[in-house]
Design an enzyme around this catalytic site. Structure first.
Site, PDB file in Angstrom:
ATOM      1  N   GLU A 149       0.978  -1.266   0.009  1.00  0.00           N
ATOM      2  CA  GLU A 149      -0.088   0.175  -0.083  1.00  0.00           C
ATOM      3  C   GLU A 149       0.886   1.445  -0.074  1.00  0.00           C
ATOM      4  OE1 GLU A 149      -2.962  -0.158   3.214  1.00  0.00           O
ATOM      5  OE2 GLU A 149      -4.165  -1.735   2.323  1.00  0.00           O
ATOM      6  N   GLU A 298      -6.108  -8.431   0.464  1.00  0.00           N
ATOM      7  CA  GLU A 298      -6.491  -8.279   1.815  1.00  0.00           C
ATOM      8  C   GLU A 298      -8.005  -7.953   2.083  1.00  0.00           C
ATOM      9  OE1 GLU A 298      -4.447  -5.345   3.896  1.00  0.00           O
ATOM     10  OE2 GLU A 298      -2.318  -6.005   3.374  1.00  0.00           O
TER      11      GLU A 298
HETATM   12  C1  GAL Z   1      -3.868  -2.636   5.413  1.00  0.00           C
HETATM   13  C2  GAL Z   1      -2.519  -3.145   5.471  1.00  0.00           C
HETATM   14  C3  GAL Z   1      -2.465  -4.282   6.567  1.00  0.00           C
HETATM   15  C4  GAL Z   1      -3.176  -4.126   8.010  1.00  0.00           C
HETATM   16  C5  GAL Z   1      -4.666  -3.781   7.461  1.00  0.00           C
HETATM   17  C6  GAL Z   1      -5.531  -3.368   8.749  1.00  0.00           C
HETATM   18  O1  GAL Z   1      -3.896  -1.151   5.059  1.00  0.00           O
HETATM   19  O2  GAL Z   1      -2.052  -3.455   4.484  1.00  0.00           O
HETATM   20  O3  GAL Z   1      -0.981  -4.407   6.817  1.00  0.00           O
HETATM   21  O4  GAL Z   1      -2.534  -2.689   8.617  1.00  0.00           O
HETATM   22  O5  GAL Z   1      -4.530  -2.400   6.756  1.00  0.00           O
HETATM   23  O6  GAL Z   1      -6.682  -2.929   8.235  1.00  0.00           O
END
Ligand code: GAL
Length: 680
Positions: A149, A298
């Site tokens: 990100e 994710e």
């Molecule tokens: C994302 C990030 C992850 C984790 C997640 C929590 O933005 O890539 O590592 O922090 O948020 O919501």
């Protein structure tokens, strides 16, 4: 390269470096029981992989990859560059970014780097090479994620110097830059490149836009260092991605995606609940980065930890969201994260296991999803989302231009675009959300929300699209600026006025709503309205006018349509309410002859994927808490239920069905259900 996977993947981010190694087998067993086929590892593990400049320890990661593989779980490896380790920062303190107040950011909150730092580039290349040499040929590592990100914007002197180099390359002479940025305004004329500042807060519009391009280029250079390092050791079929943040606007995602094989993104719902009419746009946006399937790298397992109220998803929502992603083109769904870490900044984020190492309640939903994906994988693996007949254009320069000069605090480029997207989604008409510089062949409808900045060739491409028979929807704030963010020396929509048959005399940020009245098209304008003059009254049809109340606008055209060439151009001079927006969209659809794949009640989303053999697969998801019935035009195989469904399918709350017609040709022929049935 084909980035299609041989199956739909399910998995999570797993950080084996957080846990004693004798715990790993339990994790892998639980993952396998959940139906996992993939884990992502390594993306923050720099200090564990390289404890000091000259010491590397990749053995633990190799053992973790092997252990997962023994249970049939493949790995996506992240390069760990989002978390430069303390020893690296200590050796190169200026590797830390400087924020817009001039303060160096602190170590330890990740993404603390200055993306132009040559020391960062060298270190990133070194660790990426080490990883690629060790794992590039490892058949269990199916893909790579670069960094995590990208989001830091740095304001250090080195970035300023690089910005000057980039500007000199782009503008060649200061005279050209001064002219295109109108720097006589407030005596901004530059007599040396070094005088040009990095913009902190509002600044010269030309400078603001150029700075965003610089940030894009900076990340692109950083990414390229890593792509090149990896590519040297990766077989051609192993892909490289970055996990984007959907509507994040810090850089041009199309430019960054050019150097990647696959786009992926991280989906977190800020309210804890999914509004599928809007979130579909985010999936379509990411599918549009590469114009192909993507990965959901994710997503949230229940709740996050960074909202004012970190509300929990409903149980069924967990699965419905995964299916929505797949319906829009995802080939994988990975949760963040597998197990709550004992420490670190995210202790209270949702996870599939808790700190005790035991399943949290949400894991049951993911297990169910695992069974569903296993059932649907044979038909969905290798399938793609077919091109739609409707395109919506996304333009970063337009967005940046509007964001830095809003005129109305509620005028938000993304919200406005999604406002145009939702009525299509409500009708289950798929939309390709693509770059405003993409080719438009094959589309029947193109919607260009707030295309303020017209880049070279864009107006001409849109004009030709209409001439060839396309239906074009132009909106407020179109055709106002050039690529240097300077006003065009013409009334909006600038070079598109000729085909729209209207031009904008004045624009109004609205304090109060203004009525919009038309034949079946009543409603209200809020936020923004424009006063049009009709250039060609003989061909422009006024579909709606502003009602009484506002002295400037009363009685003036609010929505126009004009036949042009073989097509039609709409100009929407108001930020309409949701009801009027739906009526307008329905009108555009019916005039263009575009129909949904399947009519379905509200809350039921229907999307199509095409199997590798060209077979149409329908994915129906009920995003609501109430059971719904959908009429089917044919009898179908329900791949999740493992049964045959007839004229109607009942979808329980948050339930999905994956359908393919029985014997495609016959089943699609209306009125022959008996014959179709006999082919089961
Ligand atoms: C994302 C990030 C992850 C984790 C997640 C929590 O933005 O890539 O590592 O922090 O948020 O919501």
């Amino acid at each position: 390269m084909t980035t299609h996977t041989d199956r739909l993947h399910l998995g999570a981010a797993w950080y084996p470096e957080h846990w004693p190694e004798d715990r790993w087998p339990d994790d892998i067993r639980l993952m396998a029981e959940t139906g996992f086929t993939v884990v992502r590892m390594g993306e923050f593990a720099w200090s564990a992989l390289q404890p000091s400049r000259d010491t590397f320890d990749l053995d633990w990661l190799e053992r973790a990859v092997e252990l997962a593989a023994r249970s049939g779980i493949r790995t996506v490896l992240g390069t760990p560059t989002a978390a430069p380790p303390a020893w690296l920062v200590e050796a190169h303190p200026d590797l830390l970014a400087v924020d817009d107040t001039g303060r160096r950011v602190q170590f330890g909150n990740r993404c603390h780097y200055c993306v132009t730092s040559p020391d960062l580039h060298v270190a990133a290349e070194t660790i990426a090479t080490e990883l690629a040499e060790r794992f590039g040929a490892n058949a269990n590592v199916i893909g790579w994620q670069i960094d995590n990100e990208y989001n830091r914007v740095c304001f250090c002197d080195r970035c300023a110097a690089q910005f000057h180099v980039d500007l000199a390359e782009r503008y060649r002479t200061l005279d050209a830059l001064n002219a295109r940025w109108s720097t006589r305004y407030w005596s901004q004329t530059y007599s040396s490149w070094a005088q040009i500042p990095l913009p902190i807060g509002p600044h010269n519009p030309g400078l603001m836009l150029a700075f965003r391009s610089f940030v894009t280029e900076s990340y692109r250079r950083f990414q390229r260092v890593q792509v090149d390092a990896l590519r040297r050791h990766l077989p051609p079929h192993v892909w490289i991605t970055h996990n984007f943040m959907h509507w994040y606007g810090g850089y041009d995602h199309y430019a960054l995606s050019e150097d990647l094989d696959l786009a992926s993104w991280d989906w977190y719902v800020e309210t804890g609940h999914n509004d599928y009419l809007s979130s579909g746009a985010a999936h379509d946006l990411v599918r549009g980065f590469k114009r192909r399937n993507f990965w959901l790298m994710e997503t949230q397992p229940g709740h996050v930890n960074w909202q004012p109220v970190n509300a929990m998803q409903r149980p069924g929502e967990v699965r419905a969201m995964a299916w929505e992603a797949i319906a829009h083109g995802a080939d994988a769904v990975l949760y963040w994260q597998w197990r709550s870490a004992m420490g670190g900044q995210e202790q209270f984020h949702g996870a599939l296991l808790d700190a005790s190492g035991r399943p949290r309640p949400v894991l049951e939903q993911v297990r169910r999803l695992g069974r569903e994906l296993a059932a649907a994988s044979p038909i969905l693996a290798g399938s793609t989302v077919p091109p739609s007949t409707v395109a919506m254009l996304n333009s970063y320069p337009s967005r940046w231009s509007l964001e830095t000069q809003r005129q109305h605090e509620d005028f938000d480029y993304v919200k406005h675009l999604v406002h145009y997207y939702r009525p299509f989604a409500r009708r289950n008409v798929a939309v390709d959300l693509i770059s405003s510089s993409a080719a438009l062949g094959g589309y029947q409808i193109v919607v260009a929300p707030a295309l303020t900045v017209l880049a070279d060739g864009e107006a001409e491409r849109l004009r030709r699209f209409v001439e060839d028979g396309g239906h074009l929807v132009l909106t407020i704030r179109t055709g106002v600026k050039d690529v240097d963010n300077a006003l065009l020396p013409a009334r909006p929509p600038g070079p598109l006025a000729g085909c729209a048959g209207v031009e904008v005399e004045e624009y109004y940020a609205l304090l109060d709503a203004v009525a919009v009245e038309g034949d079946g098209l009543g409603g209200q304008a809020t936020i923004w309205a424009e006063r049009l003059s009709v250039l060609d009254p003989s061909s422009v049809r006024v579909l709606a006018r502003f009602g009484a109340g506002d002295e400037w606008l009363a009685g003036r055209p609010a929505i126009t349509a004009r036949p042009f060439g073989k097509g039609r151009v709409y100009y929407v001079a108001a930020y309409l309410d949701e009801g009027a927006q739906q009526v307008l969209t329905d009108l555009v659809l019916s005039t263009a002859g575009v129909t949904p794949v399947l009519a379905a009640p509200l809350d039921v989303e229907v999307r199509t994927r095409l199997s590798a053999a060209g077979e149409e697969i329908l994915i129906l998801t009920n995003h609501g808490p109430v059971a719904r019935s959908v009429e089917l035009p044919w009898r179908a195989h329900d791949h999740l239920a493992g049964s045959v469904v007839g004229e109607t399918i009942d979808l329980g709350p948050y339930q999905t069905a994956v359908l393919s017609a029985l014997g495609v040709e016959d089943a699609l022929r209306p009125g022959r259900p008996e014959e179709t049935a006999s082919r089961i």
